[in-house]
Design a protein around this motif. Structure first.
Motif, short mmCIF file in Angstrom:
data_model
loop_
_atom_site.label_atom_id
_atom_site.label_comp_id
_atom_site.label_asym_id
_atom_site.label_seq_id
_atom_site.Cartn_x
_atom_site.Cartn_y
_atom_site.Cartn_z
N VAL A 163 -2.11 -26.19 -10.96
CA VAL A 163 -2.53 -27.36 -11.73
C VAL A 163 -3.25 -26.92 -13.00
CG1 VAL A 163 -3.85 -29.50 -11.73
CG2 VAL A 163 -2.74 -28.72 -9.62
N PHE A 164 -2.70 -27.34 -14.13
CA PHE A 164 -3.34 -27.11 -15.43
C PHE A 164 -4.08 -28.39 -15.80
CE2 PHE A 164 0.49 -24.51 -15.36
CZ PHE A 164 0.02 -23.26 -15.75
N SER A 165 -5.30 -28.23 -16.30
CA SER A 165 -6.12 -29.38 -16.68
C SER A 165 -6.60 -29.24 -18.10
CB SER A 165 -7.32 -29.50 -15.73
OG SER A 165 -8.21 -30.50 -16.17
N ALA A 166 -6.78 -30.39 -18.77
CA ALA A 166 -7.32 -30.38 -20.13
C ALA A 166 -8.68 -29.69 -20.17
CB ALA A 166 -7.43 -31.80 -20.66
N GLU A 167 -9.43 -29.81 -19.10
CA GLU A 167 -10.75 -29.16 -19.04
C GLU A 167 -10.64 -27.64 -19.15
OE1 GLU A 167 -12.64 -30.39 -15.48
OE2 GLU A 167 -12.92 -32.47 -16.13
N ASP A 168 -9.50 -27.10 -18.72
CA ASP A 168 -9.31 -25.64 -18.76
C ASP A 168 -9.41 -25.09 -20.18
OD1 ASP A 168 -8.92 -25.65 -16.01
OD2 ASP A 168 -6.74 -25.74 -16.17
N ILE A 169 -9.02 -25.90 -21.17
CA ILE A 169 -9.04 -25.43 -22.56
C ILE A 169 -9.98 -26.28 -23.42
CG2 ILE A 169 -6.78 -24.32 -22.55
CD1 ILE A 169 -5.60 -26.85 -23.77
N GLY A 170 -10.82 -27.08 -22.76
CA GLY A 170 -11.85 -27.83 -23.47
C GLY A 170 -11.34 -28.98 -24.32
N THR A 171 -10.27 -29.63 -23.87
CA THR A 171 -9.74 -30.80 -24.58
C THR A 171 -9.78 -32.02 -23.67
OG1 THR A 171 -7.45 -30.38 -23.90
CG2 THR A 171 -8.20 -29.34 -25.94
N GLU A 172 -9.63 -33.21 -24.28
CA GLU A 172 -9.65 -34.45 -23.50
C GLU A 172 -8.32 -34.72 -22.82
OE1 GLU A 172 -10.87 -37.60 -26.04
OE2 GLU A 172 -12.95 -36.91 -26.19
N HIS A 173 -7.24 -34.21 -23.39
CA HIS A 173 -5.92 -34.42 -22.80
C HIS A 173 -5.00 -33.28 -23.21
CE1 HIS A 173 -5.68 -36.36 -26.78
NE2 HIS A 173 -4.41 -36.03 -26.75
N LEU A 174 -3.83 -33.23 -22.62
CA LEU A 174 -2.87 -32.17 -22.89
C LEU A 174 -1.72 -32.64 -23.78
CD1 LEU A 174 -2.62 -30.53 -19.35
CD2 LEU A 174 -3.99 -29.77 -21.32
N GLY A 175 -1.53 -33.94 -23.85
CA GLY A 175 -0.43 -34.47 -24.64
C GLY A 175 -0.16 -35.91 -24.27
#
Length: 410
Positions: free
Chosen positions: A99-111
């Motif tokens: 599971v990849f999460s927006a939190e992993d890269i410090g963003t609110e969403h992925l797309g």
């Protein structure tokens, strides 16, 4: 902006053939550079199309979203036409999900998952909002021939609305001249064909079935993909109680599935897909082959290709339209300071575009082919490799973040 003007013997800085998602964005970028632009498109849909059952959607990554926002296009997309996702999950059947999460890269969403027509219409809405008069649109026509000289490209175009019985008619013919001709007319590009630009590529053994479902559960802000022996199964969330299911399988199997009723398809989904979180009904379907195509040249004289006209890749990771927007961004950047009447400066910009975008597109195509080969077969060795890779990514956060950043365009 004018439509279907008397275009005989008109001269434009740029003619764009294809006013879809990529072509329309290209028009916005060049109009904002004060270039005189003509867009040739079969038909431009009106806003009523957004009220129809969604069937064609695209995964827009963060990089594309940022660029479309900079162009002023993104704010015109209404909330009901796009659905944010902040998680992306993938797994081998009967194994633990990665599971990849927006939190992993410090963003609110992925797309966002966005209706294709909404992306197209938003671009034309932005042009209308600008009040520019340096864009014209021509619809209902056929391009019969393309010629080039050192000074210009020339299109010979016939108006097909007045002769619907003879598709070879040259009546009501227009001759359109321009400094630059952009082919944004898709995988079966007329511009590419009439400019004698060849392609290399192949058809994959698998086809894709897209199913639009009407859901009775709340909007899911996660998109997921399970790899099965017969091919991946994916879930794409949408707003207004809709979602899209993607089913990859052998061509013969997809053909059989596409001939089933919606009720029969639902039964097959319940049997073959991971369990959804609630009740649903299948309301629309579309089947299409999976292909890889690369134009042998992205530039030929005063002709340049963008989007699917230049390249089509396996849609397994949803990168197709995002690569097209990268084409638009790069070409527009290189043309920003170019006087279109200056042949040397124009050709230098086009050469840089081809070098940069063809290299990056080939890298992405090769990556998608490797991804497809790894995850679209049931060979024991391949299963061990992909299971090991997914387990490895689950254990090492740094590697996980790097994969996620690449997926969102960074």
């Amino acid at each position: 902006m004018t439509k279907d003007s008397d275009l005989k013997q008109q001269f434009y800085d740029v003619v764009i053939v294809g006013g879809g998602m990529v072509g329309a964005a290209q028009a916005v970028a060049l109009v904002k550079q004060q270039k005189r632009v003509l867009v040739i498109e079969k038909t431009i849909p009106d806003a009523s199309v957004l009220q129809q059952t969604p069937l064609r959607v695209s995964a827009i990554n963060l990089a594309s979203e940022k660029y479309l926002s900079a162009l002023g296009i993104w704010p015109h997309i209404n909330q009901s036409s796009k659905c944010m996702f902040n998680q992306l999950a993938t797994w081998e059947q009967r194994h633990k999900p990665l599971v990849f999460s927006a939190e992993d890269i410090g963003t609110e969403h992925l797309g966002h998952l966005v209706k294709n027509e909404a992306l197209q219409l938003a671009a034309f809405d932005e042009i209308n909002a600008l009040g520019q008069n340096n864009l014209e649109i021509m619809t209902g026509c056929k391009i019969n021939k393309i010629e080039q000289t050192n000074e210009q490209a020339t299109l010979f175009v016939s108006d097909m609305r007045n002769d619907k019985t003879n598709t070879n008619s040259n009546t009501n013919s227009n001759t359109i001249n321009c400094s630059l001709l952009i082919g944004a007319d898709g995988a079966f590009s007329q511009v590419r064909s009439l400019s004698d630009i060849g392609t290399t590529g192949w058809d994959y053994q698998q086809h894709c079935l897209s199913l639009t479902i009407k859901t009775e559960f709340p909007t899911q802000h996660i998109t997921w993909q399970e790899f099965q022996p017969s091919g991946p199964k994916a879930f794409l969330p949408l707003e207004d109680g809709y979602s899209v299911l993607i089913w990859y399988d052998q061509a013969s199997q997809v053909k059989e599935l596409s001939e089933l009723s919606n009720e029969q398809l639902k039964a097959q989904v319940l049997k073959r897909f991971p369990a959804l979180v609630g009740e649903f009904d299948v309301v629309a379907k579309a089947a299409f082959p999976l292909t890889r195509r690369q134009a042998n040249q992205y530039v030929k004289g005063r002709v340049v290709l963008v989007g699917d006209s230049a390249h089509t890749i396996n849609p397994l990771a949803g990168q197709g339209v995002n690569i097209g927007y990268k084409d638009v961004e790069e070409l527009s950047k290189l043309l920003a300071e170019v006087d279109m009447s200056e042949r040397a400066a124009l050709f230098q910009a086009l050469s840089k575009y081809e070098k940069t975008r063809k290299r990056e597109s080939l890298i992405m195509s090769a990556a998608m082919d490797s991804f497809y080969s790894l995850f679209s077969n049931n060979k024991t060795a391949m299963k061990l490799v992909r299971t090991g890779l997914l387990n490895l990514a689950n254990k090492f956060e740094w590697a996980k973040k790097q994969v996620l950043k690449k997926a969102v365009g960074y």
